[in-house]
Write a protein that holds these residues in place. Structure first.
Motif, PDB file in Angstrom:
ATOM      1  N   PHE A 166     -31.886 -50.008  35.756  1.00 62.49           N
ATOM      2  CA  PHE A 166     -30.913 -50.446  36.765  1.00 62.49           C
ATOM      3  C   PHE A 166     -31.016 -51.948  36.988  1.00 62.49           C
ATOM      4  O   PHE A 166     -30.002 -52.644  37.130  1.00 62.49           O
ATOM      5  N   ALA A 167     -32.249 -52.468  37.026  1.00 57.95           N
ATOM      6  CA  ALA A 167     -32.451 -53.901  37.265  1.00 57.95           C
ATOM      7  C   ALA A 167     -31.884 -54.746  36.135  1.00 57.95           C
ATOM      8  O   ALA A 167     -31.493 -55.901  36.349  1.00 57.95           O
ATOM      9  N   VAL A 168     -31.840 -54.184  34.941  1.00 54.88           N
ATOM     10  CA  VAL A 168     -31.295 -54.889  33.782  1.00 54.88           C
ATOM     11  C   VAL A 168     -29.765 -54.812  33.771  1.00 54.88           C
ATOM     12  O   VAL A 168     -29.076 -55.796  33.502  1.00 54.88           O
ATOM     13  N   LYS A 169     -29.238 -53.652  34.090  1.00 56.70           N
ATOM     14  CA  LYS A 169     -27.797 -53.436  34.056  1.00 56.70           C
ATOM     15  C   LYS A 169     -27.080 -54.055  35.255  1.00 56.70           C
ATOM     16  O   LYS A 169     -25.913 -54.446  35.156  1.00 56.70           O
ATOM     17  N   ASN A 170     -27.772 -54.114  36.391  1.00 54.85           N
ATOM     18  CA  ASN A 170     -27.158 -54.609  37.629  1.00 54.85           C
ATOM     19  C   ASN A 170     -28.071 -55.654  38.288  1.00 54.85           C
ATOM     20  O   ASN A 170     -28.582 -55.432  39.395  1.00 54.85           O
ATOM     21  N   PRO A 171     -28.286 -56.777  37.626  1.00 54.92           N
ATOM     22  CA  PRO A 171     -29.277 -57.742  38.128  1.00 54.92           C
ATOM     23  C   PRO A 171     -28.955 -58.319  39.500  1.00 54.92           C
ATOM     24  O   PRO A 171     -29.864 -58.533  40.312  1.00 54.92           O
ATOM     25  N   VAL A 187     -27.240 -56.922  42.029  1.00 52.83           N
ATOM     26  CA  VAL A 187     -27.493 -55.907  43.053  1.00 52.83           C
ATOM     27  C   VAL A 187     -28.999 -55.690  43.211  1.00 52.83           C
ATOM     28  O   VAL A 187     -29.521 -55.587  44.317  1.00 52.83           O
ATOM     29  N   SER A 188     -29.694 -55.631  42.079  1.00 51.06           N
ATOM     30  CA  SER A 188     -31.135 -55.455  42.095  1.00 51.06           C
ATOM     31  C   SER A 188     -31.824 -56.569  42.880  1.00 51.06           C
ATOM     32  O   SER A 188     -32.716 -56.318  43.698  1.00 51.06           O
ATOM     33  N   ALA A 189     -31.403 -57.812  42.634  1.00 56.10           N
ATOM     34  CA  ALA A 189     -32.004 -58.959  43.322  1.00 56.10           C
ATOM     35  C   ALA A 189     -31.726 -58.921  44.819  1.00 56.10           C
ATOM     36  O   ALA A 189     -32.590 -59.248  45.632  1.00 56.10           O
ATOM     37  N   ALA A 190     -30.517 -58.496  45.188  1.00 58.10           N
ATOM     38  CA  ALA A 190     -30.166 -58.416  46.609  1.00 58.10           C
ATOM     39  C   ALA A 190     -31.004 -57.359  47.321  1.00 58.10           C
ATOM     40  O   ALA A 190     -31.492 -57.571  48.441  1.00 58.10           O
ATOM     41  N   MET A 191     -31.195 -56.223  46.663  1.00 51.15           N
ATOM     42  CA  MET A 191     -32.014 -55.167  47.252  1.00 51.15           C
ATOM     43  C   MET A 191     -33.470 -55.616  47.357  1.00 51.15           C
ATOM     44  O   MET A 191     -34.149 -55.361  48.352  1.00 51.15           O
ATOM     45  N   GLY A 192     -33.926 -56.312  46.319  1.00 55.66           N
ATOM     46  CA  GLY A 192     -35.293 -56.817  46.340  1.00 55.66           C
ATOM     47  C   GLY A 192     -35.506 -57.857  47.425  1.00 55.66           C
ATOM     48  O   GLY A 192     -36.577 -57.923  48.037  1.00 55.66           O
ATOM     49  N   ALA A 193     -34.493 -58.664  47.683  1.00 56.97           N
ATOM     50  CA  ALA A 193     -34.591 -59.680  48.730  1.00 56.97           C
ATOM     51  C   ALA A 193     -34.747 -59.028  50.102  1.00 56.97           C
ATOM     52  O   ALA A 193     -35.538 -59.489  50.939  1.00 56.97           O
ATOM     53  N   ASP A 194     -34.004 -57.947  50.343  1.00 56.95           N
ATOM     54  CA  ASP A 194     -34.149 -57.220  51.606  1.00 56.95           C
ATOM     55  C   ASP A 194     -35.546 -56.626  51.733  1.00 56.95           C
ATOM     56  O   ASP A 194     -36.189 -56.703  52.783  1.00 56.95           O
ATOM     57  N   LYS A 195     -36.004 -56.019  50.647  1.00 58.75           N
ATOM     58  CA  LYS A 195     -37.315 -55.367  50.682  1.00 58.75           C
ATOM     59  C   LYS A 195     -38.431 -56.380  50.920  1.00 58.75           C
ATOM     60  O   LYS A 195     -39.317 -56.157  51.765  1.00 58.75           O
ATOM     61  N   THR A 196     -38.412 -57.491  50.196  1.00 58.96           N
ATOM     62  CA  THR A 196     -39.488 -58.473  50.347  1.00 58.96           C
ATOM     63  C   THR A 196     -39.439 -59.160  51.706  1.00 58.96           C
ATOM     64  O   THR A 196     -40.480 -59.539  52.255  1.00 58.96           O
ATOM     65  N   ARG A 197     -38.240 -59.302  52.269  1.00 62.09           N
ATOM     66  CA  ARG A 197     -38.139 -59.888  53.613  1.00 62.09           C
ATOM     67  C   ARG A 197     -38.855 -58.993  54.621  1.00 62.09           C
ATOM     68  O   ARG A 197     -39.619 -59.462  55.470  1.00 62.09           O
ATOM     69  N   HIS A 198     -38.614 -57.701  54.522  1.00 65.67           N
ATOM     70  CA  HIS A 198     -39.270 -56.765  55.429  1.00 65.67           C
ATOM     71  C   HIS A 198     -40.784 -56.753  55.206  1.00 65.67           C
ATOM     72  O   HIS A 198     -41.558 -56.623  56.168  1.00 65.67           O
ATOM     73  N   ILE A 199     -41.201 -56.863  53.965  1.00 61.92           N
ATOM     74  CA  ILE A 199     -42.635 -56.893  53.663  1.00 61.92           C
ATOM     75  C   ILE A 199     -43.285 -58.117  54.291  1.00 61.92           C
ATOM     76  O   ILE A 199     -44.338 -58.017  54.941  1.00 61.92           O
TER      77      ILE A 199
END
Length: 250
Positions: free
Chosen positions: A184-189, A191-203
């Motif tokens: 998914f991260a390869v096919k939809n970079p 979207v993947s980056a946006a989701m990761g940004a939310d996750k790391t912000r919360h972390i």
């Protein structure tokens, strides 16, 4: 008790310390750990990309490699879910296509003995306090396969709650995907980056020194983003925390 370690591709290639941590932990608990050299990829990348027939030989190989073991312990929710959830589907489809029952037989042999690490500790060994020591504030991200396909529930958190010196901090939006999702991260970079940004912000907002999961694939994604953000939060596999002791913190 003698079990086999299925180390998985990503751990073998990029995170071998996780495999060593699993062996250290299980041996400390009195378990004899074997490592059949015939093991290889579970086939998840091929299966998720639509190459079902290319996955089949890997499913057969998995069953053969671990045939002589009562249990197979996997330090990866996604790979354990691949075996437990998708191998039976491979068998059913092959049989429906008139290609025999070998795959179904392999799945029937492999599925009941395959356990993600925290399942094995809590459900088979019946332990929640493994004698670990990890003097840090930690937040836990429940990965998608472990949460939704395996139904790990509170097992990882229960194990963490018994680690001496560890302060477990709540993660906002914990059940949201980190954005990796394998291909998914390869096919939809984007979207993947946006989701990761939310996750790391919360972390980062937890103020924890480390973030842990049961999947190094997710930690690779989370850790890469944290590093690019200049964060000092350390990504660490749950097995490494559980393997740590007062005399040897991983």
């Amino acid at each position: 008790m003698r079990v086999a370690l299925f180390v998985t591709c990503i751990n073998d290639t990029l995170y071998p310390r996780t495999g060593r941590a699993v062996v250290t932990l299980l041996e400390r608990l009195g378990v004899e750990v074997g490592f059949p050299a015939a093991q290889s990829c579970c086939g998840q990348p091929q299966f998720n990309t639509g190459y079902r027939h290319a996955t089949e030989p890997l499913a057969l190989r998995y069953a053969r490699a671990f045939r002589d073991y009562e249990y197979v312990v996997v330090p990866s929710g996604s790979c354990a879910a691949m075996v437990r959830d998708n191998y039976p589907r491979l068998g059913e489809k092959a049989a429906a296509e008139g290609r025999g029952g070998a795959l179904a037989e392999a799945a029937a042999e492999a599925v009941p003995k395959t356990y993600e690490l925290t399942e094995f500790l809590v459900d088979v060994l019946r332990v929640t306090d493994v004698g670990a020591y990890y003097p840090h504030a930690v937040t836990y991200h429940p990965t998608c396969h472990g949460l939704r396909m395996l139904g790990l529930g509170d097992r990882p958190r229960t194990l963490l709650s018994h680690v001496k010196g560890l302060e477990l901090r709540e993660l906002e939006g914990a059940q949201e995907c980190c954005g990796f999702g394998g291909t998914f991260a390869v096919k939809n970079p984007a979207v993947s980056a946006a989701m990761g940004a939310d996750k790391t912000r919360h972390i980062r907002e937890t103020g924890a020194a480390a973030v842990c999961t049961v999947d190094n694939s997710c930690l690779m994604h989370i850790g890469g983003m944290l590093s690019r953000q200049g964060s000092a939060v350390r990504p660490v596999h749950l097995a490494e925390i559980l393997a740590s002791t007062e005399g040897n913190v991983v």
